[in-house]
Design a protein around this motif. Structure first.
Motif, PDB file in Angstrom:
ATOM      1  N   SER A 143       0.841  -1.203   0.000  1.00  0.00           N
ATOM      2  CA  SER A 143       0.000   0.000   0.000  1.00  0.00           C
ATOM      3  C   SER A 143       0.873   1.249   0.000  1.00  0.00           C
ATOM      4  O   SER A 143       2.053   1.208   0.367  1.00  0.00           O
ATOM      5  CB  SER A 143      -0.913   0.012   1.225  1.00  0.00           C
ATOM      6  OG  SER A 143      -0.151   0.238   2.401  1.00  0.00           O
ATOM      7  N   LEU A 144       0.268   2.347  -0.371  1.00  0.00           N
ATOM      8  CA  LEU A 144       0.960   3.626  -0.352  1.00  0.00           C
ATOM      9  C   LEU A 144       1.342   3.995   1.076  1.00  0.00           C
ATOM     10  O   LEU A 144       2.440   4.492   1.328  1.00  0.00           O
ATOM     11  CB  LEU A 144       0.079   4.721  -0.971  1.00  0.00           C
ATOM     12  CG  LEU A 144       0.655   6.132  -0.995  1.00  0.00           C
ATOM     13  CD1 LEU A 144       1.973   6.175  -1.771  1.00  0.00           C
ATOM     14  CD2 LEU A 144      -0.352   7.109  -1.570  1.00  0.00           C
ATOM     15  N   GLY A 145       0.445   3.728   2.035  1.00  0.00           N
ATOM     16  CA  GLY A 145       0.736   4.027   3.437  1.00  0.00           C
ATOM     17  C   GLY A 145       1.965   3.283   3.934  1.00  0.00           C
ATOM     18  O   GLY A 145       2.803   3.857   4.636  1.00  0.00           O
ATOM     19  N   GLU A 146       2.068   2.020   3.565  1.00  0.00           N
ATOM     20  CA  GLU A 146       3.233   1.211   3.947  1.00  0.00           C
ATOM     21  C   GLU A 146       4.514   1.800   3.361  1.00  0.00           C
ATOM     22  O   GLU A 146       5.541   1.904   4.043  1.00  0.00           O
ATOM     23  CB  GLU A 146       3.018  -0.219   3.433  1.00  0.00           C
ATOM     24  CG  GLU A 146       3.956  -1.247   3.978  1.00  0.00           C
ATOM     25  CD  GLU A 146       3.602  -2.634   3.467  1.00  0.00           C
ATOM     26  OE1 GLU A 146       4.475  -3.246   2.797  1.00  0.00           O
ATOM     27  OE2 GLU A 146       2.474  -3.102   3.714  1.00  0.00           O
ATOM     28  N   LEU A 147       4.436   2.220   2.108  1.00  0.00           N
ATOM     29  CA  LEU A 147       5.589   2.838   1.454  1.00  0.00           C
ATOM     30  C   LEU A 147       5.957   4.158   2.140  1.00  0.00           C
ATOM     31  O   LEU A 147       7.138   4.430   2.376  1.00  0.00           O
ATOM     32  CB  LEU A 147       5.300   3.077  -0.026  1.00  0.00           C
ATOM     33  CG  LEU A 147       6.353   3.878  -0.811  1.00  0.00           C
ATOM     34  CD1 LEU A 147       7.710   3.185  -0.775  1.00  0.00           C
ATOM     35  CD2 LEU A 147       5.895   4.089  -2.238  1.00  0.00           C
ATOM     36  N   LEU A 148       4.958   4.980   2.477  1.00  0.00           N
ATOM     37  CA  LEU A 148       5.239   6.255   3.141  1.00  0.00           C
ATOM     38  C   LEU A 148       5.913   6.049   4.495  1.00  0.00           C
ATOM     39  O   LEU A 148       6.833   6.792   4.849  1.00  0.00           O
ATOM     40  CB  LEU A 148       3.954   7.063   3.305  1.00  0.00           C
ATOM     41  CG  LEU A 148       3.381   7.671   2.020  1.00  0.00           C
ATOM     42  CD1 LEU A 148       2.008   8.272   2.279  1.00  0.00           C
ATOM     43  CD2 LEU A 148       4.320   8.686   1.419  1.00  0.00           C
ATOM     44  N   PRO A 205       1.931  18.636  -4.600  1.00  0.00           N
ATOM     45  CA  PRO A 205       0.628  18.880  -3.955  1.00  0.00           C
ATOM     46  C   PRO A 205       0.124  17.662  -3.160  1.00  0.00           C
ATOM     47  O   PRO A 205      -0.417  17.823  -2.063  1.00  0.00           O
ATOM     48  CB  PRO A 205      -0.318  19.198  -5.115  1.00  0.00           C
ATOM     49  CG  PRO A 205       0.548  19.532  -6.264  1.00  0.00           C
ATOM     50  CD  PRO A 205       1.843  18.823  -6.059  1.00  0.00           C
ATOM     51  N   ALA A 206       0.315  16.469  -3.691  1.00  0.00           N
ATOM     52  CA  ALA A 206      -0.165  15.267  -3.007  1.00  0.00           C
ATOM     53  C   ALA A 206       0.587  15.038  -1.694  1.00  0.00           C
ATOM     54  O   ALA A 206      -0.016  14.745  -0.660  1.00  0.00           O
ATOM     55  CB  ALA A 206      -0.023  14.046  -3.920  1.00  0.00           C
ATOM     56  N   LEU A 207       1.894  15.198  -1.729  1.00  0.00           N
ATOM     57  CA  LEU A 207       2.678  15.002  -0.509  1.00  0.00           C
ATOM     58  C   LEU A 207       2.465  16.141   0.484  1.00  0.00           C
ATOM     59  O   LEU A 207       2.475  15.910   1.707  1.00  0.00           O
ATOM     60  CB  LEU A 207       4.156  14.828  -0.852  1.00  0.00           C
ATOM     61  CG  LEU A 207       4.490  13.526  -1.583  1.00  0.00           C
ATOM     62  CD1 LEU A 207       5.949  13.517  -2.023  1.00  0.00           C
ATOM     63  CD2 LEU A 207       4.183  12.318  -0.719  1.00  0.00           C
ATOM     64  N   THR A 208       2.247  17.351  -0.013  1.00  0.00           N
ATOM     65  CA  THR A 208       1.941  18.474   0.875  1.00  0.00           C
ATOM     66  C   THR A 208       0.626  18.214   1.607  1.00  0.00           C
ATOM     67  O   THR A 208       0.532  18.421   2.820  1.00  0.00           O
ATOM     68  CB  THR A 208       1.862  19.796   0.085  1.00  0.00           C
ATOM     69  OG1 THR A 208       3.137  20.042  -0.515  1.00  0.00           O
ATOM     70  CG2 THR A 208       1.487  20.960   0.982  1.00  0.00           C
ATOM     71  N   LYS A 209      -0.362  17.733   0.900  1.00  0.00           N
ATOM     72  CA  LYS A 209      -1.651  17.420   1.530  1.00  0.00           C
ATOM     73  C   LYS A 209      -1.474  16.329   2.577  1.00  0.00           C
ATOM     74  O   LYS A 209      -2.020  16.429   3.679  1.00  0.00           O
ATOM     75  CB  LYS A 209      -2.666  16.993   0.472  1.00  0.00           C
ATOM     76  CG  LYS A 209      -4.033  16.715   1.052  1.00  0.00           C
ATOM     77  CD  LYS A 209      -5.056  16.382   0.005  1.00  0.00           C
ATOM     78  CE  LYS A 209      -6.394  16.119   0.690  1.00  0.00           C
ATOM     79  NZ  LYS A 209      -7.431  15.799  -0.269  1.00  0.00           N
ATOM     80  N   THR A 210      -0.703  15.300   2.272  1.00  0.00           N
ATOM     81  CA  THR A 210      -0.440  14.230   3.232  1.00  0.00           C
ATOM     82  C   THR A 210       0.241  14.782   4.471  1.00  0.00           C
ATOM     83  O   THR A 210      -0.126  14.460   5.605  1.00  0.00           O
ATOM     84  CB  THR A 210       0.428  13.125   2.586  1.00  0.00           C
ATOM     85  OG1 THR A 210      -0.254  12.627   1.428  1.00  0.00           O
ATOM     86  CG2 THR A 210       0.704  11.992   3.550  1.00  0.00           C
ATOM     87  N   TYR A 211       1.220  15.632   4.269  1.00  0.00           N
ATOM     88  CA  TYR A 211       1.928  16.260   5.396  1.00  0.00           C
ATOM     89  C   TYR A 211       0.959  17.051   6.266  1.00  0.00           C
ATOM     90  O   TYR A 211       0.986  16.963   7.498  1.00  0.00           O
ATOM     91  CB  TYR A 211       3.046  17.165   4.868  1.00  0.00           C
ATOM     92  CG  TYR A 211       3.734  17.938   5.963  1.00  0.00           C
ATOM     93  CD1 TYR A 211       4.777  17.368   6.686  1.00  0.00           C
ATOM     94  CD2 TYR A 211       3.328  19.218   6.301  1.00  0.00           C
ATOM     95  CE1 TYR A 211       5.406  18.067   7.707  1.00  0.00           C
ATOM     96  CE2 TYR A 211       3.942  19.926   7.321  1.00  0.00           C
ATOM     97  CZ  TYR A 211       4.983  19.342   8.017  1.00  0.00           C
ATOM     98  OH  TYR A 211       5.583  20.024   9.035  1.00  0.00           O
ATOM     99  N   LEU A 212       0.106  17.854   5.650  1.00  0.00           N
ATOM    100  CA  LEU A 212      -0.829  18.693   6.401  1.00  0.00           C
ATOM    101  C   LEU A 212      -1.844  17.856   7.186  1.00  0.00           C
ATOM    102  O   LEU A 212      -2.205  18.211   8.312  1.00  0.00           O
ATOM    103  CB  LEU A 212      -1.534  19.674   5.468  1.00  0.00           C
ATOM    104  CG  LEU A 212      -0.636  20.745   4.858  1.00  0.00           C
ATOM    105  CD1 LEU A 212      -1.403  21.559   3.815  1.00  0.00           C
ATOM    106  CD2 LEU A 212      -0.043  21.643   5.923  1.00  0.00           C
TER     107      LEU A 212
END
Length: 150
Positions: free
Chosen positions: A10-15, A134-141
């Protein structure tokens, strides 16, 4: 040498894995400086340098309790990176300030980390960066808001 090829479901696992790797590299970069720093020391010094000069402000930014932050600040004062003074608005309130040694260490860390981030992103095509930022900024926020709610 064994290389983890990173099989992620999953993307979460990768992050989570990416966050761990980036933290490890940042730790190694800061430890290799002429004046070695920990991540916590660097964050405190850079925040004080950015104008967050009270213990309360540092606690809020780091999501740490006052005793933990006070211990970290005490170590930086004892090592000659910070000095304590009184705030201009209240003589009872403590104000932190970088010493010349603290400013030099923080500047060296900034340069080393800026170099690392340039190298890290050098091979990313501009059009992919325009999608990722933008996608990573949103995740960070979202993560930051979750921390703020705790």
């Amino acid at each position: 040498m064994i290389i983890d090829t990173g099989s992620f479901d999953s993307l979460g696992e990768l992050l989570l894995a990416l966050g761990g790797r980036l933290t490890r590299l940042q730790t190694e970069i800061l430890a290799s400086l002429e004046q070695p720093l920990t991540i916590r020391q660097y964050r405190i010094l850079s925040r004080v340098g950015a104008g967050h000069t009270s213990l309360t402000a540092l606690c809020k930014l780091a999501h740490r309790n006052p005793s933990t932050m006070s211990e970290s600040v005490d170590k930086l004062v004892n090592q000659g990176f910070l000095i304590r003074g009184t705030a201009d608005t209240s003589r009872r309130m403590m104000r932190l300030e970088l010493t010349a040694k603290g400013r030099k260490a923080c500047d060296a860390a900034d340069r080393a980390l800026e170099k690392f981030t340039r190298e890290l992103t050098a091979d990313i095509p501009p059009e992919l960066e325009e999608q990722l930022l933008p996608a990573l900024t949103k995740t960070y926020l979202v993560i930051q808001a979750d921390l703020d709610d705790r």
